[in-house]
Scaffold this active site. Structure first.
Site, PDB file in Angstrom:
ATOM      1  N   GLU A  26     -79.563  47.294   6.799  1.00 54.81           N
ATOM      2  CA  GLU A  26     -78.417  46.191   5.436  1.00 54.81           C
ATOM      3  C   GLU A  26     -77.458  46.858   4.866  1.00 54.81           C
ATOM      4  OE1 GLU A  26     -81.601  44.884   2.233  1.00 54.81           O
ATOM      5  OE2 GLU A  26     -81.830  43.705   4.093  1.00 54.81           O
ATOM      6  N   GLU A  55     -85.365  40.909  10.185  1.00 51.22           N
ATOM      7  CA  GLU A  55     -86.364  41.256   8.967  1.00 51.22           C
ATOM      8  C   GLU A  55     -85.514  39.279   8.616  1.00 51.22           C
ATOM      9  OE1 GLU A  55     -86.017  44.213   6.764  1.00 51.22           O
ATOM     10  OE2 GLU A  55     -85.895  43.433   4.717  1.00 51.22           O
TER      11      GLU A  55
END
Length: 242
Positions: A112, A200
């Site tokens: 991320e 995710e």
């Protein structure tokens, strides 16, 4: 299409990435397992050999159960993947050498990216470097590439993709926070030929609280199913959050 679970941080909840836990996940119908190896937060950068051993154990457990498995370089607090590019290159070179003949191993090179990072200036050059490193060992393995804003800026990747083959781009969402705007962004990227993998997603809000947002999750899962997009749910653990 792949459907399965992500571990939580292996430094905290490693017991849920054991061979038994992965076998149980397979029995429930999952065909992919994601080993989330945090770089910060007491993870790889603090204890590289211990974390590497946990990843190898998880990969071997998934392979033994005929599952795909994602080796996730789980950047979070270290928002710019460039900040630990040398460590990432050394790690993925070793993993790709180890698993070069195992076709169900997938490499997620930056979880991320966030904070003051750009696609053109930071994440793409990092991805190009890591793709070269992995390709030197494993010519055909699938490589997952993140994007700025916690892997939501796939439109930037679609406009300026990394050169190479068998490359996919991750998108991450939480059903209580993210909705139609992000789904439209996925459709825009797909229209430009960008392959998307939801590495995710969660049924809560993005901070882990609230919900469980089952109706919003169903909208998302139907959307992904209609487009053949693979996903991993966050996460297999007993942390006290929704």
């Amino acid at each position: 299409s792949l459907r399965g679970m992500s571990s939580h941080g292996l430094q905290w909840y490693g017991q849920f990435a054991s061979a038994k836990a992965i076998a149980a996940t397979a029995e429930y119908g999952a065909n992919v397992f994601r080993a989330a190896m945090y770089t910060g937060e007491g993870g790889f950068l603090s204890q590289p050999e211990a974390m590497k051993a946990k990843v190898i154990s998880a990969v071997d457990g998934a392979v033994q159960n005929d599952m795909y498995v994602i080796i996730d370089w789980h950047t979070l607090s270290d928002g710019n993947p460039m900040s630990h590019g040398n460590e990432a290159e050394a790690f993925f070179t070793e993993m790709a050498r180890r698993y070069k003949d195992v076709p169900n191993v997938i490499y997620e090179i930056c979880n991320e990216p966030n904070g003051n990072v750009s696609w053109a200036g930071d994440v793409k050059p990092y991805a190009q470097r890591l793709v070269r490193a992995i390709r030197a060992q494993s010519p055909r393995a699938v490589i997952l590439i993140g994007s700025p804003t916690w892997s939501q800026d796939v439109h930037l990747c679609a406009a300026d993709p990394v050169e190479g083959t068998n490359l996919m781009y991750t998108l991450q969402f939480y059903a209580g926070t993210h909705g139609k705007e992000l789904r439209d962004r996925i459709d825009g990227a797909l229209a430009k030929g960008l392959p998307i993998f939801v590495s995710e997603w969660g049924t809560s809000r993005a901070d882990g609280s609230g919900g469980v947002f089952l109706e919003q999750s169903k909208v998302w899962l139907d959307f992904l199913d209609q487009r053949g997009i693979s996903w991993c749910n966050w996460s297999l653990c007993d942390k006290g959050e929704s």
